[in-house]
Each structure stands twice: as structure tokens, then as C-alpha cells.
Design a protein around this motif. Structure first.
Motif, PDB file in Angstrom:
ATOM      1  N   ALA A   1       3.641  24.122 -26.728  1.00  0.00           N
ATOM      2  CA  ALA A   1       2.855  23.550 -25.627  1.00  0.00           C
ATOM      3  C   ALA A   1       3.616  22.374 -25.003  1.00  0.00           C
ATOM      4  CB  ALA A   1       1.486  23.108 -26.137  1.00  0.00           C
ATOM      5  N   ARG A   2       4.206  21.559 -25.860  1.00  0.00           N
ATOM      6  CA  ARG A   2       5.015  20.429 -25.386  1.00  0.00           C
ATOM      7  C   ARG A   2       6.180  20.928 -24.526  1.00  0.00           C
ATOM      8  NH1 ARG A   2       8.261  15.815 -29.007  1.00  0.00           N
ATOM      9  NH2 ARG A   2       9.873  15.527 -27.437  1.00  0.00           N
TER      10      ARG A   2
ATOM     11  N   VAL B   1       3.455  11.241 -13.523  1.00  0.00           N
ATOM     12  CA  VAL B   1       2.646  11.144 -12.300  1.00  0.00           C
ATOM     13  C   VAL B   1       2.672  12.500 -11.590  1.00  0.00           C
ATOM     14  CG1 VAL B   1       2.493  10.053 -10.013  1.00  0.00           C
ATOM     15  CG2 VAL B   1       3.106   8.680 -12.037  1.00  0.00           C
ATOM     16  N   SER B   2       1.521  12.971 -11.141  1.00  0.00           N
ATOM     17  CA  SER B   2       1.483  14.213 -10.357  1.00  0.00           C
ATOM     18  C   SER B   2       1.781  13.886  -8.896  1.00  0.00           C
ATOM     19  CB  SER B   2       0.109  14.873 -10.483  1.00  0.00           C
ATOM     20  OG  SER B   2      -0.017  15.830  -9.446  1.00  0.00           O
ATOM     21  N   PRO B   3       2.763  14.557  -8.325  1.00  0.00           N
ATOM     22  CA  PRO B   3       3.121  14.246  -6.937  1.00  0.00           C
ATOM     23  C   PRO B   3       2.229  14.960  -5.922  1.00  0.00           C
ATOM     24  CG  PRO B   3       4.632  15.899  -7.816  1.00  0.00           C
ATOM     25  CD  PRO B   3       3.619  15.608  -8.910  1.00  0.00           C
TER      26      PRO B   3
ATOM     27  N   VAL C   1       9.270  20.654 -20.262  1.00  0.00           N
ATOM     28  CA  VAL C   1      10.461  21.349 -19.746  1.00  0.00           C
ATOM     29  C   VAL C   1      10.118  22.184 -18.515  1.00  0.00           C
ATOM     30  CG1 VAL C   1      12.274  23.016 -20.298  1.00  0.00           C
ATOM     31  CG2 VAL C   1      11.536  21.343 -22.021  1.00  0.00           C
ATOM     32  N   TRP C   2       8.973  22.860 -18.530  1.00  0.00           N
ATOM     33  CA  TRP C   2       8.658  23.780 -17.436  1.00  0.00           C
ATOM     34  C   TRP C   2       7.622  23.240 -16.464  1.00  0.00           C
ATOM     35  CZ3 TRP C   2      12.083  27.387 -16.586  1.00  0.00           C
ATOM     36  CH2 TRP C   2      12.905  27.794 -17.649  1.00  0.00           C
ATOM     37  N   GLY C   3       7.166  22.005 -16.707  1.00  0.00           N
ATOM     38  CA  GLY C   3       6.230  21.373 -15.781  1.00  0.00           C
ATOM     39  C   GLY C   3       4.865  22.025 -15.722  1.00  0.00           C
ATOM     40  N   VAL C   4       4.479  22.728 -16.785  1.00  0.00           N
ATOM     41  CA  VAL C   4       3.151  23.345 -16.824  1.00  0.00           C
ATOM     42  C   VAL C   4       2.101  22.246 -16.982  1.00  0.00           C
ATOM     43  CG1 VAL C   4       1.640  24.846 -18.188  1.00  0.00           C
ATOM     44  CG2 VAL C   4       4.047  25.488 -17.820  1.00  0.00           C
ATOM     45  N   SER C   5       1.047  22.308 -16.193  1.00  0.00           N
ATOM     46  CA  SER C   5      -0.046  21.338 -16.354  1.00  0.00           C
ATOM     47  C   SER C   5      -0.968  21.820 -17.469  1.00  0.00           C
ATOM     48  CB  SER C   5      -0.828  21.206 -15.052  1.00  0.00           C
ATOM     49  OG  SER C   5      -2.079  20.603 -15.333  1.00  0.00           O
TER      50      SER C   5
ATOM     51  N   GLU D   1      -2.781  28.646 -24.324  1.00  0.00           N
ATOM     52  CA  GLU D   1      -2.597  29.039 -22.921  1.00  0.00           C
ATOM     53  C   GLU D   1      -1.440  28.272 -22.294  1.00  0.00           C
ATOM     54  OE1 GLU D   1      -7.247  30.255 -21.840  1.00  0.00           O
ATOM     55  OE2 GLU D   1      -6.545  28.199 -21.552  1.00  0.00           O
ATOM     56  N   THR D   2      -1.397  26.961 -22.576  1.00  0.00           N
ATOM     57  CA  THR D   2      -0.299  26.140 -22.060  1.00  0.00           C
ATOM     58  C   THR D   2       1.040  26.651 -22.578  1.00  0.00           C
ATOM     59  OG1 THR D   2      -1.761  24.224 -22.027  1.00  0.00           O
ATOM     60  CG2 THR D   2       0.601  23.778 -21.923  1.00  0.00           C
ATOM     61  N   ALA D   3       1.098  26.882 -23.874  1.00  0.00           N
ATOM     62  CA  ALA D   3       2.344  27.340 -24.506  1.00  0.00           C
ATOM     63  C   ALA D   3       2.806  28.663 -23.909  1.00  0.00           C
ATOM     64  CB  ALA D   3       2.145  27.472 -26.014  1.00  0.00           C
ATOM     65  N   LEU D   4       1.858  29.600 -23.746  1.00  0.00           N
ATOM     66  CA  LEU D   4       2.213  30.920 -23.207  1.00  0.00           C
ATOM     67  C   LEU D   4       2.677  30.812 -21.751  1.00  0.00           C
ATOM     68  CD1 LEU D   4      -0.543  33.161 -24.820  1.00  0.00           C
ATOM     69  CD2 LEU D   4       1.952  33.427 -25.098  1.00  0.00           C
ATOM     70  N   GLU D   5       2.054  29.914 -20.998  1.00  0.00           N
ATOM     71  CA  GLU D   5       2.483  29.702 -19.613  1.00  0.00           C
ATOM     72  C   GLU D   5       3.928  29.212 -19.552  1.00  0.00           C
ATOM     73  OE1 GLU D   5       0.636  27.369 -16.346  1.00  0.00           O
ATOM     74  OE2 GLU D   5      -1.230  28.270 -17.057  1.00  0.00           O
ATOM     75  N   GLY D   6       4.288  28.368 -20.518  1.00  0.00           N
ATOM     76  CA  GLY D   6       5.668  27.877 -20.591  1.00  0.00           C
ATOM     77  C   GLY D   6       6.645  29.022 -20.827  1.00  0.00           C
ATOM     78  N   LEU D   7       6.292  29.913 -21.760  1.00  0.00           N
ATOM     79  CA  LEU D   7       7.181  31.053 -22.034  1.00  0.00           C
ATOM     80  C   LEU D   7       7.250  32.000 -20.842  1.00  0.00           C
ATOM     81  CD1 LEU D   7       6.543  31.893 -25.810  1.00  0.00           C
ATOM     82  CD2 LEU D   7       8.359  30.520 -24.775  1.00  0.00           C
TER      83      LEU D   7
END
Lengths: 388, 388
Positions: A308-309, B317-319, A314-318, A326-332
Motif C-alpha cells: 500500500a505504501r 499536498v494534493s495539487p 511511488v505510484w501516487g495512488v490516493s 485496494e490501494t495496494a492493488l491499484e499500485g500494482l
């Protein structure tokens, strides 16, 4: 940084369009007889060979040649190189090429005077060198392995169907490396992209391990972001100096021991990729790319916070309003899209592997224990199957 | 990475709770006469002095003492140290302390045998050492300056009202440094926080310069995130080993030449802070903190894209839906809140400066040219005024 460690990296780097100026400065520190080590001869076409030879002659060196180092340097070649180096009474080994040539030069440096069979000593018994070590310098022409600033050396024994790496100590590191990003322009596109993923994988193998808080992980996030950014530029314009220079610098720092300091590491993707290569002879970086998504999607559940981190940093996922998974999978997913965009091979079939080979590849896979999940044979099979 | 550069850092680091084990290994490489350099004597209270002396005795060394190195080492002290070192026929200088002690030891190393006045040679004429250099090792007890892995040395001449730094070459770098995070536990809270901001400022001075795309900037974003994160933990619990170890490692890599490679740098905040210090004798890191917000809020308009990038990549910060300026300012606001949270001094008045001193401080301020705006005297005045 919970562990105890030593950091020492004595390799001197000359970087930039004028990096070759450093060659003369460094050569003056060593003896007259230089063994010039290189690969298939592309350096004769792109002018690098001539520039190196001119510099060697200007500094009054006697040049002895040892060309024809293959992409996976063999023990037979190494034995032949030892002969040449001894006959030349080589004072210095100058490697001009990519990671394989650097790897070979380092193996040579500890084998010329070792008096025993190098294969048995270094790649079976993992002995440390006790003989005189011939100093090595590198002029890098291909980017990816990081061999220009570490002690790693991988040698292949076809007879024994073994490809083994020995990570030598700092006394075997290149004394200097010449890093001119322009020297990498003539690398074919497929090799460039493969090298980019080799770098990416080096970083990820060290990143996806451990649950501690560690400055090394933050440094790796920085390297990853730079690499991801520059790779997209380089595939569009391989002569973008800025992008190629960033990729070259990232490659060096991805595997010169720094970013592993104070933490555990994984290296399972490399083990999978090397097993694939042993059965298909496919290009190293592409074997890593082809197995990565299946591997990471599988181990994600065992190291969820780090994945998730990775997605966020690295990938700018919110991460807002999402579960950690969900966050982790979005990164992949973002990583997979990037891999496709830069043109990586995303499956094993394209590399010549098929279902019938899987059992053999599983058997060839060395199991590492530093990642988020120690795999068993069945899990390896499933990951390879998902990568077909 | 558009420029040409050389990277070479020969300092060997031993890091962790067992780092002192490295001292014995390294001491065996050098001669018998060791000059033990330290500061005000706190190392005698916290047990570090005893541990070092025990190690020196175990390795059969003759110990000669040179204590009392002050926070801003003076040229008089340096001349006295040269006498001691010559009398001792010192083979090695072991610095036990923080940045000032390391700085002093390096100045000593190039002055013992120089035969000329060190002040004139190194700090006025900026000559390079041509004499024998006495090798230096460090046992670090305070974190911030990065002196443990670079060639920097700052010496003060009170008579001439000058405090000048010389960045020596790699032959003056410490041969080794012992980095045990536990050795920093006894540093007073104010000094710890001041050191944290010194690190932060070292990174920002190198980050806020240039408009190119550079892996070094990505590495700095990683270091900054790690530092910001660990600082918040350390101020709550100064004995949190993980946080203190991350801060120690970050400090070393913030100023050991790596993150400046291939880019321009600023250093204007350090010039402002040093001018303030010359008039107030305030603690280094706090002088930097007190002038930073006014300086960055002023130069932001000249380097907007980098400040917006800083806001997003370092402060999260979110742009979205914001102008570049709004994003950039939000980043500086987040930085200011963090500075207050960890307890930094945010204005010059608290450091003993007042309006009457401003003209003098302006006159003492060296103007750097690598930042986003080359300041004139009026601008410096306004920034200092806003910092009161």
C-alpha cells in the motif's frame, strides 16, 4: 535501521559526457600491461573501442586483448582469459562493455593468480580470494546490472547447467568506472528496456522485505520515481541525454549496496527469472518482467502495508476511502500499465516458455527467505503458470 | 544529470549498536601513537570516553589527549593541537564527538606537517594540502553536520571575526566513522532538534536549485520524507532507536556529496544563518530554522515548479484544483507546522537578534548565486526583518 552493518564503497565514478577524461587520470596509477576485455565487438562499430585504445596508447600502455565475452560469461571463457592475462603479465584489467563484461573482468581479477580452479573455488565453495587481485576498471556501455560499482560476478557453467553469482568483497570492486550516458545510445531498444526493468527489479527486490521503518526504503522510493519518470522519456527518445543519464545513475545506486543497508531483502523475482532463463535463454530483464506481476499480486497479501505504501509513495495512488488491499492493488495496476507502456515482455510464452517446461523451471528455482512469503514448489508453479 | 562530475567517497562506515567493533578492526591498520580529540568532556560522563580508551589500549596504542575542542573550533586551538600532535608524533587522529570535533580533526590532519600557518593556507588562500596528511577516524556522538563522511572543516578566527569553511578533497575524508545511534541519546533535546534542522537544511539547500530533471532530487525527496517522519518520533521519545538511527543515517547521506551530484545548489540559508551566528553566537541549526520560512516564502516565486513539486512529493499536498503557487505555499505551510511541532526556534528575536543588528548581519552575509534568486542587500534585509 535496526541492524548492524558496514558501508564501504571504494569505486571511483566519472560521470557525464566528459567522463572519459577520468580514464587517463586513473590509468596513470597502474602498471604498463593492460588487458582490454570486451564483448561481441559492438564497441568497434560505435567508436568506443577506438577512444579507449587511443587513451591507452596516450598513456603508454601495452594493450593485450581479450574480446568475445558473451552475455552469460562461461567458465571456459574465464579459464582462457586467465591464460591470456598471465601471458600478458597484466597489471590492470580494463572492462569495456555492460554488466557481463564487468562481471567477467571481476571474476578474472581474482582468478589470474589463484592457482586453483576458479569455478570450484569461487562459484561452488564460495571462497574468498587469497591470491593477488589484478585491479579492474570499467568503461560502461550498457546499463542495468550495477556491476560497475559492486563486487558481484555471475559465471555460467554449461556442462553443469549452473549459472552462479558470487558477491565479492570491496577489494574486488572496480577501482573506477567511466559512466558516459552517450555510450549507451547504441544499445538496441529491446536491451535498453530490459535493462530498465533489471534496475526496477533490483530496487523492488530490496524494497519488498521487512516491516521496519528504514531510510533505505525512502531512498528506494526516490530511485523508483526517478526511474519510472525517465524510462517513459527514454523509450520515446532514446537520445534524451537527461533521461538516459538519470537511468544510468539510478542503475548504479540501485545495486551498489547502499539501499540494502539496515534492512532485509527478497530477491525471489531474480530467482524465478534466472530459472526461466536457464530453460529458455531469454534476456535477463525480460524474464524478471514476465514473472513480476504474478509474483507481486500473490505475495501482496502477506506484506500488505508495504504494498500500500508503494502504491501511494511511488505510484501516487490516493488511499482515501480505500482499503489497504485496494490501494495496494491499484499500485500494482499502475505498475503493470507502466510496464506495458515502456514495452516490457509481460508473459513467459513470449520468451519461449510453455506449460511443459514449468516443472523443470520450478525445480531450477532457488527459494529465498527474505520476502513477505516463503514460497513452496506448488506456489512457484502457480506463479509461473499465471505468468505464461 | 546534465553536468560532468566525479563521485568518490572512501570513508568506511560502521553503523549500529555494535559499530564500536569496527574501531578495533580499523585501528590495527594504523601506527601506535593516537591523538584522541574530543570536546567539552561529556563523553567522560556518558561512558563513551571509557569505551574508546579501552579499545585503544586493547590494540596497544599510545594515547595522547587533545580535549576541549569548542563548538566553533578556533584557529588558536588548532595551532595548539598541531603542537600536541607533533610532540606525540601522532600516527592517527581519533575524533570522538560531533561535527565540530570531526571538523577540527580534519583541519588538524592537514596542518600538523604543513609547515605554514594553517589559517592563511587553508582558510584564506584555500590551498590544497601538499604535506603529509595524518589519517583521521571519527566516533560520532552528535548528528547533523555530516562531517563524518566528507572533507568539510569550519574554523573560526575570532581576532579577524571570520568563520570559514574549507571543503577538502577525498584524501582528507575520515578513513572510517563509527556510527552508533545510541551514542547520540545523551545529546540535550535542544541540540538534537537543532541537528535535525541542520540535516533538513543541508538537503533543502541542495534541492532548491536548478530546473533540470535529476535523480539527485528524487533521492533528496526520499531523505526528506524519512527525516520528517523520524523527527516527529524522536522528539516524542529520544530513545526510539529506529528513529534515531534513521536520523543518523539521513544526516550522513545529506552531506557526503552524493545528493549534489549532477546539479546546482543554493546554500543561501546557511549564509544567512552563519551571519546571524556571527552576531549572536546562537546554535547553528536554530539560526537556519529562524530564517528559513521568510527566505523560502520570498524565493518561492522565482522557483515555483520546484516548490510545488516539494509540496506534493515531500509534504503530500494534493495539487488538484490549485494553482502552482497555492500548492507551493501549502507545502511551506506544512513545513512550518512541522518545524513548530518538533520545537524549532522560528524567529531571530528568540536567538538574541534585534532590529539594530540587522544592518550588521546583512553586511556579514555572503551572497550565493546557485539558488532561484540572487539576493541583493535590500532583499536580505527584508528577509531578516521578516524573521525577527
Amino acid at each position: 535501521m535496526l541492524g548492524n552493518f558496514k558501508y564501504y564503497n571504494p569505486t571511483k565514478l566519472y560521470f557525464g559526457k566528459d567522463a572519459m577524461d577520468g580514464l587517463g587520470i586513473e590509468l596513470s596509477r597502474y602498471g604498463k600491461n593492460v588487458l582490454l576485455v570486451y564483448g561481441g565487438g559492438s564497441i568497434k562499430e560505435n567508436g568506443i573501442y577506438d577512444r579507449v585504445v587511443t587513451a591507452l596508447k596516450q598513456h603508454g600502455k601495452n594493450i593485450f586483448e581479450d574480446g568475445g565475452v558473451m552475455p552469460n560469461p562461461t567458465i571456459e571463457k574465464l579459464r582462457e582469459g586467465c591464460e591470456r592475462a598471465r601471458k600478458a603479465q597484466a597489471d590492470f584489467i580494463l572492462a569495456v562493455g555492460g554488466g557481463s563484461v564487468c562481471d567477467y573482468a571481476k571474476a578474472l581479477s581474482v582468478s589470474v593468480h589463484c592457482g586453483e580452479d576458479a569455478w570450484q573455488k569461487y562459484f561452488i565453495d564460495f571462497d574468498e580470494p587469497t591470491c593477488e587481485i589484478v585491479p579492474v576498471g570499467c568503461v560502461l556501455t550498457m546499463v542495468g546490472t550495477g556491476s560497475e560499482m559492486n563486487g558481484g560476478s555471475v559465471i555460467t557453467n554449461h556442462q553443469q547447467k549452473l549459472k552462479i553469482g558470487h558477491v565479492f568483497g570491496d577489494n574486488v570492486f572496480p577501482k573506477f568506472s567511466i559512466l558516459n550516458p552517450e555510450f549507451t545510445y547504441s544499445v538496441p531498444r529491446y536491451q535498453m528496456i530490459s535493462g530498465i526493468y533489471d534496475i526496477m527489479s533490483h530496487i523492488l527486490e530490496q524494497y519488498f522485505s521487512g516491516r521496519d521503518d528504514n531510510t533505505s526504503d525512502y531512498l528506494m522510493e526516490g530511485l523508483l520515481r526517478s526511474l519510472i519518470h525517465s524510462a517513459e522519456i527514454a523509450v520515446k527518445d532514446p537520445r534524451d541525454y537527461e533521461a538516459r543519464s538519470n537511468i544510468m545513475w539510478t542503475a548504479t545506486w540501485a545495486l551498489n549496496t547502499l539501499v540494502a543497508k539496515g534492512k532485509t531483502t527478497d530477491w525471489m523475482v531474480h530467482m524465478l527469472g534466472q530459472a526461466v532463463a536457464a530453460h529458455t535463454d531469454a534476456t535477463h530483464g525480460m524474464t524478471l518482467a514476465a514473472v513480476s506481476m504474478a509474483y507481486y499480486r500473490y505475495v501482496l497479501h502477506y506484506g500488505l502495508p508495504k504494498f500500500a505504501r508503494y502504491a501511494v509513495n511511488v505510484w501516487g495512488v490516493s488511499p482515501e476511502g480505500k482499503t489497504e488491499e485496494e490501494t495496494a492493488l491499484e499500485g500494482l495496476d499502475a505498475m503493470e500499465r507502466w510496464m506495458k507502456r515502456i514495452g516490457l515482455v509481460m508473459n513467459l510464452s513470449e520468451l519461449g516458455a510453455n506449460r511443459e517446461m514449468l516443472d523443470g523451471i520450478v525445480q531450477s528455482t532457488v527459494i529465498m527467505t527474505g520476502g513477505y512469503k516463503i514460497l513452496d514448489a506448488q506456489e512457484i508453479y502457480r506463479i509461473l503458470e499465471a505468468s505464461l
